[in-house]
Scaffold this motif. Structure first.
Motif, PDB file in Angstrom:
ATOM      1  N   SER A 120       0.833  -1.213   0.000  1.00  0.00           N
ATOM      2  CA  SER A 120       0.000   0.000   0.000  1.00  0.00           C
ATOM      3  C   SER A 120       0.860   1.253   0.000  1.00  0.00           C
ATOM      4  O   SER A 120       0.543   2.241  -0.679  1.00  0.00           O
ATOM      5  N   LEU A 121       1.961   1.214   0.761  1.00  0.00           N
ATOM      6  CA  LEU A 121       2.880   2.355   0.781  1.00  0.00           C
ATOM      7  C   LEU A 121       3.395   2.638  -0.622  1.00  0.00           C
ATOM      8  O   LEU A 121       3.395   3.800  -1.080  1.00  0.00           O
ATOM      9  N   TRP A 122       3.832   1.590  -1.326  1.00  0.00           N
ATOM     10  CA  TRP A 122       4.368   1.785  -2.669  1.00  0.00           C
ATOM     11  C   TRP A 122       3.272   2.153  -3.667  1.00  0.00           C
ATOM     12  O   TRP A 122       3.483   2.985  -4.556  1.00  0.00           O
ATOM     13  N   ALA A 123       2.098   1.546  -3.532  1.00  0.00           N
ATOM     14  CA  ALA A 123       0.996   1.868  -4.445  1.00  0.00           C
ATOM     15  C   ALA A 123       0.650   3.349  -4.374  1.00  0.00           C
ATOM     16  O   ALA A 123       0.533   4.030  -5.404  1.00  0.00           O
ATOM     17  N   LEU A 124       0.511   3.867  -3.166  1.00  0.00           N
ATOM     18  CA  LEU A 124       0.153   5.270  -3.001  1.00  0.00           C
ATOM     19  C   LEU A 124       1.295   6.197  -3.418  1.00  0.00           C
ATOM     20  O   LEU A 124       1.065   7.245  -4.026  1.00  0.00           O
ATOM     21  N   SER A 125       2.527   5.789  -3.122  1.00  0.00           N
ATOM     22  CA  SER A 125       3.681   6.618  -3.501  1.00  0.00           C
ATOM     23  C   SER A 125       3.824   6.684  -5.017  1.00  0.00           C
ATOM     24  O   SER A 125       4.082   7.761  -5.585  1.00  0.00           O
ATOM     25  N   LEU A 126       3.650   5.563  -5.700  1.00  0.00           N
ATOM     26  CA  LEU A 126       3.738   5.535  -7.164  1.00  0.00           C
ATOM     27  C   LEU A 126       2.558   6.271  -7.795  1.00  0.00           C
ATOM     28  O   LEU A 126       2.715   6.970  -8.804  1.00  0.00           O
ATOM     29  N   HIS A 127       1.379   6.131  -7.194  1.00  0.00           N
ATOM     30  CA  HIS A 127       0.209   6.876  -7.676  1.00  0.00           C
ATOM     31  C   HIS A 127       0.453   8.376  -7.555  1.00  0.00           C
ATOM     32  O   HIS A 127       0.206   9.141  -8.499  1.00  0.00           O
ATOM     33  N   ASN A 128       0.957   8.800  -6.403  1.00  0.00           N
ATOM     34  CA  ASN A 128       1.209  10.231  -6.180  1.00  0.00           C
ATOM     35  C   ASN A 128       2.307  10.766  -7.090  1.00  0.00           C
ATOM     36  O   ASN A 128       2.387  11.975  -7.326  1.00  0.00           O
ATOM     37  N   ALA A 129       3.162   9.860  -7.602  1.00  0.00           N
ATOM     38  CA  ALA A 129       4.222  10.267  -8.527  1.00  0.00           C
ATOM     39  C   ALA A 129       3.722  10.343  -9.968  1.00  0.00           C
ATOM     40  O   ALA A 129       4.501  10.647 -10.881  1.00  0.00           O
ATOM     41  N   GLY A 130       2.438  10.040 -10.184  1.00  0.00           N
ATOM     42  CA  GLY A 130       1.844  10.231 -11.506  1.00  0.00           C
ATOM     43  C   GLY A 130       1.607   8.980 -12.318  1.00  0.00           C
ATOM     44  O   GLY A 130       1.163   9.066 -13.470  1.00  0.00           O
ATOM     45  N   HIS A 131       1.875   7.812 -11.753  1.00  0.00           N
ATOM     46  CA  HIS A 131       1.667   6.564 -12.496  1.00  0.00           C
ATOM     47  C   HIS A 131       0.218   6.103 -12.393  1.00  0.00           C
ATOM     48  O   HIS A 131      -0.511   6.474 -11.462  1.00  0.00           O
ATOM     49  N   SER A 132      -0.192   5.289 -13.354  1.00  0.00           N
ATOM     50  CA  SER A 132      -1.539   4.709 -13.346  1.00  0.00           C
ATOM     51  C   SER A 132      -1.504   3.445 -12.507  1.00  0.00           C
ATOM     52  O   SER A 132      -0.929   2.437 -12.921  1.00  0.00           O
ATOM     53  N   LEU A 133      -2.128   3.515 -11.341  1.00  0.00           N
ATOM     54  CA  LEU A 133      -2.007   2.443 -10.348  1.00  0.00           C
ATOM     55  C   LEU A 133      -3.301   1.670 -10.182  1.00  0.00           C
ATOM     56  O   LEU A 133      -4.386   2.247 -10.111  1.00  0.00           O
ATOM     57  N   SER A 134      -3.195   0.352 -10.121  1.00  0.00           N
ATOM     58  CA  SER A 134      -4.318  -0.476  -9.690  1.00  0.00           C
ATOM     59  C   SER A 134      -3.786  -1.572  -8.787  1.00  0.00           C
ATOM     60  O   SER A 134      -2.570  -1.794  -8.699  1.00  0.00           O
ATOM     61  N   LEU A 135      -4.701  -2.240  -8.103  1.00  0.00           N
ATOM     62  CA  LEU A 135      -4.330  -3.254  -7.119  1.00  0.00           C
ATOM     63  C   LEU A 135      -4.865  -4.615  -7.532  1.00  0.00           C
ATOM     64  O   LEU A 135      -5.816  -4.725  -8.306  1.00  0.00           O
ATOM     65  N   TRP A 136      -4.245  -5.655  -6.982  1.00  0.00           N
ATOM     66  CA  TRP A 136      -4.795  -7.008  -7.096  1.00  0.00           C
ATOM     67  C   TRP A 136      -4.679  -7.626  -5.709  1.00  0.00           C
ATOM     68  O   TRP A 136      -3.586  -7.783  -5.188  1.00  0.00           O
TER      69      TRP A 136
END
Length: 296
Positions: free
Chosen positions: A13-29
């Motif tokens: 979750s830490l990396w998902a949110l950090s990568l999302h905030n950096a502008g990447h298109s993020l999804s989870l599984w």
């Protein structure tokens, strides 16, 4: 990049949110069947991410696997046909031994291994706290993976500091030594990392690390036992208030990562005909604890 995080626990979750905030298109599984997950990092605004979307998985440029080592193979098996051969797979978890499994499951994909000392804690299912600033190291496991040096910049931009390591096995073995020393002892004795600084644990810690150093050198990972011991004691001090992942697993009666931490060490030691009695004893103690849950 189009990025899917498989296994959004605390670190995921830490990396998902950090990568999302950096502008990447993020999804989870994840294991939950919801189509969306709302996550909140520290005091930042909540973010809603798509969850378990097959099209997102097929379009992924990067699959970041932050599951615990024992869960990796079982979780990835049903997804194999949906992962594009060009999708970069990054494994980020404690322990060793999953890379060869994933390389066999996805022989055509770039495979990158990562280790991080960032701390994360999830007090509630939808909240994650960044509890410690650390360093993330990445390196290629196969030939295609070794061409992915640009990922260091991607990860560093999202959550610094991230570095590319041409010999990632060195970093992974160093992390394994730390985990072999800290995790089983904190789990068996139900103590924080910092409590291992007591004199009563010193002899065991030194013996465990000396055994790991012998195996590392036999593996061609040149190391010095004294320096490795210093590293372990520095980590104990730096993470004094932390509960290790294995300690938390044992207290919650969840299967631990012992097979991929100390268990992996025992496998490699046996290959080189090296006796590791102190690590073997800790391994057997954790196994006895886990077995007691089943018998009760």
């Amino acid at each position: 990049m189009n990025i899917v995080v498989l296994g959004p626990g605390a670190i995921g979750s830490l990396w998902a949110l950090s990568l999302h905030n950096a502008g990447h298109s993020l999804s989870l599984w994840s294991r939950n069947g919801h189509h969306q997950s709302t996550l909140c990092l520290d005091t930042l605004s909540p973010v809603t991410l798509v969850n378990n979307d097959a099209e997102k998985l097929k379009d992924a440029d990067l699959l970041l696997v932050t599951l615990k080592a024992p869960q990796v193979e079982t979780a990835m098996q049903p997804l194999l046909e949906q992962i594009d051969p060009d999708c970069i797979v990054v494994l980020m978890h404690n322990g060793m031994g999953t890379a060869d499994i994933v390389a066999e499951l996805l022989p055509n994909n770039p495979l990158v291994l990562a280790t991080t000392t960032h701390g994360a804690y999830r007090p509630e299912p939808n909240k994650v706290q960044h509890t410690g600033v650390g360093i993330t190291q990445l390196g290629g496991h196969n030939e295609k993976g070794k061409q992915c040096q640009f990922l260091a910049e991607v990860f560093d931009h999202a959550l610094s500091t991230a570095q590319w390591h041409n010999h990632i096995e060195q970093a992974l073995w160093s992390k394994l030594a730390i985990n072999c020393a800290i995790n089983p002892l904190t789990a068996i004795n139900q103590i924080t990392n910092g409590e291992l600084a007591a004199d009563s644990y010193r002899s065991t810690l030194v013996s465990v690390v000396e055994e790991v150093a012998q195996v590392m050198n036999a593996e061609g990972i040149v190391t010095d036992a004294a320096k490795l011991e210093e590293t372990v004691f520095n980590v104990i001090q730096a993470t004094a208030k932390n509960h290790s992942s294995m300690q938390q697993d044992i207290v919650h009666k969840r299967p631990s990562e012992i097979d991929f931490i100390t268990g992996y060490l025992l496998q490699r030691a046996q290959t080189h005909n090296i006796a590791v009695p102190h690590n073997t004893a800790l391994f057997e103690q954790i196994k006895l604890i886990e077995q007691s849950w089943k018998s009760s």
